[in-house]
Write a protein that holds these residues in place. Structure first.
Motif, PDB file in Angstrom:
ATOM      1  N   ALA A  20       0.826  -1.206   0.000  1.00  0.00           N
ATOM      2  CA  ALA A  20       0.000   0.000   0.000  1.00  0.00           C
ATOM      3  C   ALA A  20       0.863   1.260   0.000  1.00  0.00           C
ATOM      4  O   ALA A  20       1.999   1.257   0.487  1.00  0.00           O
ATOM      5  N   PRO A  21       0.341   2.367  -0.529  1.00  0.00           N
ATOM      6  CA  PRO A  21       1.112   3.616  -0.564  1.00  0.00           C
ATOM      7  C   PRO A  21       1.523   4.118   0.815  1.00  0.00           C
ATOM      8  O   PRO A  21       2.579   4.757   0.945  1.00  0.00           O
ATOM      9  N   ASP A  22       0.699   3.864   1.868  1.00  0.00           N
ATOM     10  CA  ASP A  22       1.084   4.354   3.192  1.00  0.00           C
ATOM     11  C   ASP A  22       2.122   3.462   3.860  1.00  0.00           C
ATOM     12  O   ASP A  22       2.505   3.715   5.014  1.00  0.00           O
ATOM     13  N   GLN A  23       2.588   2.427   3.167  1.00  0.00           N
ATOM     14  CA  GLN A  23       3.699   1.611   3.647  1.00  0.00           C
ATOM     15  C   GLN A  23       4.999   1.975   2.934  1.00  0.00           C
ATOM     16  O   GLN A  23       6.010   1.305   3.100  1.00  0.00           O
ATOM     17  N   VAL A  24       4.938   3.048   2.121  1.00  0.00           N
ATOM     18  CA  VAL A  24       6.125   3.604   1.465  1.00  0.00           C
ATOM     19  C   VAL A  24       6.418   4.952   2.111  1.00  0.00           C
ATOM     20  O   VAL A  24       5.548   5.825   2.165  1.00  0.00           O
ATOM     21  N   LEU A  25       7.614   5.117   2.626  1.00  0.00           N
ATOM     22  CA  LEU A  25       8.019   6.391   3.208  1.00  0.00           C
ATOM     23  C   LEU A  25       8.607   7.269   2.109  1.00  0.00           C
ATOM     24  O   LEU A  25       9.533   6.871   1.415  1.00  0.00           O
ATOM     25  N   VAL A  26       8.055   8.465   1.952  1.00  0.00           N
ATOM     26  CA  VAL A  26       8.524   9.407   0.940  1.00  0.00           C
ATOM     27  C   VAL A  26       9.255  10.553   1.630  1.00  0.00           C
ATOM     28  O   VAL A  26       8.717  11.179   2.555  1.00  0.00           O
ATOM     29  N   LEU A  27      10.490  10.812   1.205  1.00  0.00           N
ATOM     30  CA  LEU A  27      11.323  11.888   1.740  1.00  0.00           C
ATOM     31  C   LEU A  27      11.601  12.909   0.646  1.00  0.00           C
ATOM     32  O   LEU A  27      11.645  12.565  -0.545  1.00  0.00           O
ATOM     33  N   VAL A  28      11.816  14.142   1.045  1.00  0.00           N
ATOM     34  CA  VAL A  28      12.291  15.195   0.150  1.00  0.00           C
ATOM     35  C   VAL A  28      13.559  15.761   0.760  1.00  0.00           C
ATOM     36  O   VAL A  28      13.539  16.254   1.902  1.00  0.00           O
ATOM     37  N   ASN A  29      14.655  15.638   0.027  1.00  0.00           N
ATOM     38  CA  ASN A  29      15.970  16.016   0.559  1.00  0.00           C
ATOM     39  C   ASN A  29      16.264  15.319   1.879  1.00  0.00           C
ATOM     40  O   ASN A  29      16.855  15.895   2.797  1.00  0.00           O
ATOM     41  N   VAL A  62      13.420  18.355  -9.892  1.00  0.00           N
ATOM     42  CA  VAL A  62      13.998  17.139  -9.313  1.00  0.00           C
ATOM     43  C   VAL A  62      15.363  16.850  -9.927  1.00  0.00           C
ATOM     44  O   VAL A  62      15.503  16.779 -11.155  1.00  0.00           O
ATOM     45  N   GLU A  63      16.361  16.671  -9.075  1.00  0.00           N
ATOM     46  CA  GLU A  63      17.697  16.274  -9.542  1.00  0.00           C
ATOM     47  C   GLU A  63      17.763  14.767  -9.761  1.00  0.00           C
ATOM     48  O   GLU A  63      18.213  14.288 -10.786  1.00  0.00           O
ATOM     49  N   ARG A  64      17.289  14.000  -8.769  1.00  0.00           N
ATOM     50  CA  ARG A  64      17.292  12.545  -8.874  1.00  0.00           C
ATOM     51  C   ARG A  64      16.329  11.982  -7.832  1.00  0.00           C
ATOM     52  O   ARG A  64      15.898  12.698  -6.913  1.00  0.00           O
ATOM     53  N   ILE A  65      15.998  10.718  -7.980  1.00  0.00           N
ATOM     54  CA  ILE A  65      15.134  10.030  -7.023  1.00  0.00           C
ATOM     55  C   ILE A  65      15.859   8.763  -6.568  1.00  0.00           C
ATOM     56  O   ILE A  65      16.265   7.939  -7.394  1.00  0.00           O
ATOM     57  N   GLU A  66      16.026   8.633  -5.255  1.00  0.00           N
ATOM     58  CA  GLU A  66      16.698   7.474  -4.677  1.00  0.00           C
ATOM     59  C   GLU A  66      15.650   6.529  -4.092  1.00  0.00           C
ATOM     60  O   GLU A  66      14.688   6.972  -3.452  1.00  0.00           O
ATOM     61  N   VAL A  84      11.666   3.073   0.832  1.00  0.00           N
ATOM     62  CA  VAL A  84      11.797   4.517   0.962  1.00  0.00           C
ATOM     63  C   VAL A  84      12.067   5.126  -0.405  1.00  0.00           C
ATOM     64  O   VAL A  84      12.879   4.603  -1.183  1.00  0.00           O
ATOM     65  N   ILE A  85      11.366   6.213  -0.711  1.00  0.00           N
ATOM     66  CA  ILE A  85      11.625   6.993  -1.918  1.00  0.00           C
ATOM     67  C   ILE A  85      12.086   8.374  -1.478  1.00  0.00           C
ATOM     68  O   ILE A  85      11.358   9.075  -0.776  1.00  0.00           O
ATOM     69  N   ASN A  86      13.285   8.748  -1.863  1.00  0.00           N
ATOM     70  CA  ASN A  86      13.865  10.029  -1.476  1.00  0.00           C
ATOM     71  C   ASN A  86      14.001  10.906  -2.719  1.00  0.00           C
ATOM     72  O   ASN A  86      14.757  10.590  -3.639  1.00  0.00           O
ATOM     73  N   VAL A  87      13.253  11.999  -2.759  1.00  0.00           N
ATOM     74  CA  VAL A  87      13.282  12.935  -3.883  1.00  0.00           C
ATOM     75  C   VAL A  87      14.294  14.029  -3.572  1.00  0.00           C
ATOM     76  O   VAL A  87      14.128  14.782  -2.604  1.00  0.00           O
ATOM     77  N   ILE A  88      15.351  14.116  -4.371  1.00  0.00           N
ATOM     78  CA  ILE A  88      16.394  15.121  -4.185  1.00  0.00           C
ATOM     79  C   ILE A  88      16.130  16.283  -5.135  1.00  0.00           C
ATOM     80  O   ILE A  88      16.080  16.092  -6.358  1.00  0.00           O
ATOM     81  N   LEU A  89      15.955  17.477  -4.581  1.00  0.00           N
ATOM     82  CA  LEU A  89      15.687  18.656  -5.401  1.00  0.00           C
ATOM     83  C   LEU A  89      16.980  19.238  -5.973  1.00  0.00           C
ATOM     84  O   LEU A  89      18.062  19.120  -5.386  1.00  0.00           O
ATOM     85  N   ARG A  90      16.847  19.890  -7.103  1.00  0.00           N
ATOM     86  CA  ARG A  90      18.012  20.459  -7.789  1.00  0.00           C
ATOM     87  C   ARG A  90      18.558  21.677  -7.047  1.00  0.00           C
ATOM     88  O   ARG A  90      17.823  22.421  -6.406  1.00  0.00           O
ATOM     89  N   LYS A  91      19.869  21.881  -7.184  1.00  0.00           N
ATOM     90  CA  LYS A  91      20.506  23.077  -6.641  1.00  0.00           C
ATOM     91  C   LYS A  91      21.674  23.522  -7.525  1.00  0.00           C
ATOM     92  O   LYS A  91      22.634  24.131  -7.048  1.00  0.00           O
TER      93      LYS A  91
END
Length: 356
Positions: A20-29, A62-66, A84-91
């Motif tokens: 289920a989607p609530d069993q995936v932890l989503v992070l930003v940076n 988005v720079e990359r997704i881990e 875990v899905i970690n979204v890394i923003l561009r800089k």
């Protein structure tokens, strides 16, 4: 993806390992992302769960997704069972403009995306990256034509009789109830919409960092607004839910969703006495989905019924404050001893005044 799923027509859940989607932890940076206010219903992905809205991320930000799948729950907790899905923003530094357009071979599903982005340095070691974007998407439909009888039939005595519910009954493929109404041959039988919804969205995202008092201060966030329109089920002219004075040929109700997503995070990281690496941060996020049912009617109000109804707003707010400390100690063994300490304080689900 599934259609006719109410709000999930406009919220894009992410899943890993079929869980289920609530069993995936989503992070930003590397920081926890707030979830949407929607509980997925009907035949949607992750039915009965709440997900993070991946439609809120513009690709130009988005720079990359881990993705971490092995051992995620041991490191992050039970809400990371699937991973875990970690979204890394561009800089990065620079600027640009993107425009993309596409459509299906059927001519529908026209999709136009526009984005402008710019990155610059803040001092000698800092940076700031900003993205603004807009998108419009027209609906698709792959439903078959409706061959049911659409209007009341007429019996030998000239009285109206109920319409048959059999497919083909309105086109002569099977016996209708009574003599067919002449409008059966001219009515639009492509009366259903099964496919992607109509949508329009715009937003701004930012990501930056700068040296501050011997540490590195960082900040990121964004705001997204989306208007979507998904279809319901067609009501025939003979349906008890149809006000025939308003919709003599039946009607297709639509669910209009206005989704507002806000997020922001600030923090500071660097080295402390004794070689400890410190990272302290606070993130805030909110998601609101306002529903309007349009192109419809309330049969109990009869001919005086409005064609549009406000159906309420779902809201969710979340704040998370983290403190992380890490260090390494030489013990004479082959590898150093690594120590990690941390704490978190989180609040979630606080209602908006006037909407609870």
């Amino acid at each position: 993806r599934p259609s006719l799923t109410d709000g999930t027509d406009h919220i894009r859940p992410a899943t890993l390992r079929g869980l289920a989607p609530d069993q995936v932890l989503v992070l930003v940076n590397g920081k926890r992302r707030h979830s949407s206010a929607l509980v997925n219903v009907n035949g949607s992905i992750g039915r009965g769960s709440v997900s993070v809205d991946f439609n809120a991320f513009p690709s130009s930000a988005v720079e990359r997704i881990e993705v971490l799948r092995d051992g995620a729950s041991a490191q992050y907790g039970s809400d990371a069972i699937a991973g875990v899905i970690n979204v890394i923003l561009r800089k990065d530094v620079g600027w640009g403009f993107d425009a993309t357009y596409g459509a299906t071979k059927e001519g529908d599903g026209r999709d136009l995306k526009l984005s402008a982005f710019a990155g610059t340095k803040l001092g000698q070691q800092g940076s700031l990256f900003v993205t603004a974007y807009a998108r419009t998407h027209s609906p698709t439909s792959r439903g078959a034509i409706d061959t049911r009888q659409q209007y009341f039939g007429t019996n030998a005595a000239g009285a109206k009789v109920l319409a048959s519910g059999n497919f083909g009954a309105g086109t002569g493929l099977s016996a209708p109830n009574g003599t067919l109404d002449t409008r059966e041959s001219t009515v639009n039988r492509a009366n259903h919409r099964f496919g992607d919804p109509r949508s329009r969205e715009e937003g701004v995202f930012f990501n930056g960092e700068s040296p501050l008092a011997g540490f590195t201060a960082y900040f990121f966030g964004g705001v997204t607004r989306r208007h979507g329109e998904g279809a319901g089920f067609f009501r025939r002219a003979t349906d008890d839910r149809t006000v025939r004075a308003i919709y003599p040929n039946g009607f297709l109700p639509v669910i209009q969703s206005n989704v507002t997503d806000l997020s922001g995070g600030v923090g500071m990281k660097g080295k402390l006495e004794g070689g400890w690496a410190m990272d302290v941060s606070t993130t805030l996020g909110s998601n609101a989905i306002a529903y309007t049912i349009a192109e419809t009617a309330n049969v109990t109000l009869g001919n005086a019924s409005p064609k549009s109804f406000y159906a309420g707003t779902l809201t969710n707010k979340q704040s998370t404050t983290n403190l992380d400390l890490t260090n390494e100690f030489k013990t004479g063994l082959h590898k150093s001893l690594k120590v990690a300490l941390g704490g978190e304080f989180a609040t979630e689900g606080r209602p908006v005044p006037g909407l609870d």
